[in-house]
Design an enzyme around this catalytic site. Structure first.
Site, PDB file in Angstrom:
ATOM      1  CD  GLU A  37      -2.844  -0.292   2.615  1.00 33.94           C
ATOM      2  OE1 GLU A  37      -3.470   0.710   2.972  1.00 33.94           O
ATOM      3  OE2 GLU A  37      -2.673  -1.289   3.346  1.00 33.94           O
ATOM      4  NE  ARG A 262       3.049  -7.640  10.947  1.00 29.54           N
ATOM      5  CZ  ARG A 262       2.571  -6.864   9.975  1.00 29.54           C
ATOM      6  NH1 ARG A 262       1.547  -7.242   9.257  1.00 29.54           N
ATOM      7  NH2 ARG A 262       3.124  -5.697   9.731  1.00 29.54           N
ATOM      8  CE  LYS A 272       2.662   0.182   5.156  1.00 27.85           C
ATOM      9  NZ  LYS A 272       2.250  -0.072   3.768  1.00 27.85           N
TER      10      LYS A 272
END
Ligand code: ATP
Ligand code: MG
Length: 571
Positions: A37, A262, A272
């Site tokens: 993204e 992750r 982020k």
């Protein structure tokens, strides 16, 4: 396990892919994608995903797309797109002509939504965002159906078309999938798939004022691109039934979604949102601050792409959440830099040494190895003269027992030069601080050995005072002092565990003259001190700035050794 050149061990994802190929699924085709993204810079967690997706495509003779999942115009920017591309390229991967944007599919996604409406599988809902949340229910209680759920197809088609034309206010209406308000999986309780947002998009401008949600975009984008294996992190496991529902009800290509854990690293935050908070709050100098776990940050810090790829290979992929010790990352870095970084001498905290019996006007050029273990890297000459600098911490006036370096009366070796003996100390009258050391040298020991066979216990690095080049050196520690900085209690701020000593700036350092004009990004080992690189932002040929990439001390190797010893002791 050997350190390099190992056969890549298989993992559960590669096993699934091998099985799919064996079964002839998609004609044996393997097509993956990395789907960022564009709402921030890439971090080390993304590197894991990049190495996995591009790596698997390469191993199985397949393809990997770079696709920007740009569905949220309010948080996304073109500058992020450029930075992400630079980072993926730097890591060593090539998406060739396969650069895609979910926003390029907006028209197709709109048609998909219309198709669902026509089939009675989507409806326009006028509940407010708060009401939608309330009607949704919880994990233990079922949801409540929206009063708008049974609108006619015609009314829905009309309202949705008018949403697109901009007739309604932001947030006043949404389009929802009509699935099941009693589903155990909350994602299936009539999720929102389109929202009104009169915000221009960095690629589509003001062409759209309704945007598909991430959930209505991601899976379909994979389908449109013919992605065979859609690899994503565990938080998407609960979304898979929804993605499958869309694919099935739209009758489009069905990628296989596989979730993996992750990457989490000790002393690091890998979100982020948190990284953006550090940037916007000025806690770091930017996304590329060398203390940041972003790819641009570690690149500026001096990390090599090879060391990151090696790290990602070593941590592997698994289904189970875990946290990797940052010492392993540093270990991979040292392994790589140890081979590629030329050795030089630099003095970070200079202490002046005058060699009393060395002639004032003499300068000798002494040969030095660029890499003691690799003759191919050649030699260079370093100037030696009467006044030199050594590291302040290499001298103690009153040395404790195990201090073998320079002290009054003691003899040490200067790397590639001579033995020197301390014969005096000059102090600042006011402060008592040692400001200069007086020494003598033994001309017979040139090159570093005494013909009479006498030994010294220490070898010091040094630079010639009149030849050395001044430099600024930035030393970095972990950005956080807590092992898991993201683990905060209600009302606590993760920034509270920022390490106040994560940056130390040393000015007045001296590096050997060969480093004059060193180009940005150039990497060196400063002997006995660590690996350093020329800062790509602040350094200039006449005002050098170095970043300490990593120290020489390998805590990972020590941890492994201790573990091995403990295994031996407890049979
Ligand atoms: P963040 O949580 O840091 O904001 P994100 O998941 O929102 O990250 P995306 O741009 O959506 O960021 O991520 C692109 C891809 O990278 C996704 O497939 C995502 O699963 C993967 N990814 C993100 N963070 C990690 C991580 N820590 N470890 C492995 N893969 C990750
Ligand atoms: Mg995400």
């Amino acid at each position: 396990m050997t350190e390099t050149g190992t056969q890549r061990p298989s993992d559960f994802i590669r096993n699934i892919i091998k099985e799919d190929i064996r079964a002839g699924k998609h004609g044996g085709r393997v097509h993956t994608r990395f789907p960022p993204e564009p709402n921030g810079y890439l971090h080390l967690g993304h590197a894991k995903s990049i190495c996995l997706n591009f790596g698997i495509a390469a191993e199985f003779g397949g393809l990997c797309n770079l696709r920007f999942d740009d569905t949220n115009p309010s948080r996304e920017e073109a500058s992020y797109v450029a930075a992400i591309k630079e980072d993926v390229r730097w890591l060593g991967f090539d998406w060739e002509d396969r650069e895609f944007y979910a926003s390029d599919y907006f028209e197709t996604l709109y048609e998909y939504a219309v198709r669902l409406i026509r089939d009675g599988k989507a409806y326009v809902c006028d509940l407010s965002p708060d009401e939608i949340r309330e009607y949704r229910g919880t994990l233990t209680s079922p949801g409540k159906e929206s009063p708008y759920r049974n609108r006619s197809v015609e009314e829905n088609l009309d309202l949705f078309a008018r949403m697109r034309r901009g007739e309604f206010k932001d947030g006043s209406r949404v389009l929802r999938a009509r699935i099941d308000m009693a589903a155990d999986n909350l994602n299936l309780r009539d999720p929102v798939i389109y929202r009104i947002l009169k915000t221009p998009h960095h690629r589509t401008g003001d062409r759209w004022c309704i945007y598909p949600t991430y959930d209505f975009t991601h899976g379909q984008s994979d389908a449109i691109e013919g992605i065979t294996h859609s690899l994503c992190t565990l938080e998407f496991e609960d979304h898979r039934p929804l993605y499958d529902w869309f694919i099935e009800n739209l009758g489009i290509f069905a990628p296989r979604q596989i979730e993996f854990a992750r990457l989490n690293l000790t002393y690091t935050v890998m979100s982020k949102r948190m990284l953006l908070e550090l940037v916007e709050g000025g806690y770091v100098s930017g996304w590329d601050d060398p203390r940041m776990p972003t790819l641009s940050g570690i690149r500026r810090r001096g990390y090599t792409p090879e060391s990151i790829r090696n790290f990602c290979e070593r941590i592997g992929v698994a289904k189970r959440e875990s946290t990797v010790d940052i010492a392993l990352l540093e270990h991979c870095l040292r392994q790589d830099l140890n081979e590629r970084a030329p050795r030089v001498m630099a003095v970070l905290r200079p202490l002046r040494v005058v060699i009393e019996n060395y002639p004032e006007d003499r300068v000798e050029m002494l040969p030095a190895l660029n890499h003691p273990a690799n003759p191919d890297m050649g030699t260079r000459e370093v100037p030696f003269s009467r006044v030199i600098y050594i590291e302040r911490e290499d001298f103690l006036e009153d040395p404790p027992k195990k201090f073998y370096r320079l002290a009054p009366g003691r003899e040490v070796r200067l790397r590639y030069a001579y033995f020197i003996r301390c014969v005096g100390v000059v102090k600042d009258d006011a402060t008592g601080e040692v400001v200069e050391i007086r020494c003598t040298y033994d001309p017979e020991t040139r090159g570093g050995d005494a013909p009479d066979g006498r030994k010294v216990k220490a070898t010091l690095h040094w630079v010639s005072a009149s030849h050395a080049v001044p430099a600024e050196v930035r030393l970095y520690g972990h950005l956080f002092s807590k092992e898991n900085p993201a683990d905060v209690k209600e009302g606590e701020d993760f920034k509270a565990s920022l390490n106040p000593r994560s940056l130390e700036v040393l000015t007045g350092c001296r590096v050997e003259p060969g480093l004059a004009g060193a180009p940005p990004g150039a990497r060196y080992q400063f002997e006995r001190l660590g690996y350093f690189c020329v800062d790509s932002r602040d350094s200039s040929p006449d005002a050098l700035v170095f970043n300490r990439t990593v120290t020489l001390r390998d805590t990972w190797a020590r941890i492994r050794k201790t573990e091995a010893r403990q295994r031996k002791e407890t049979p």
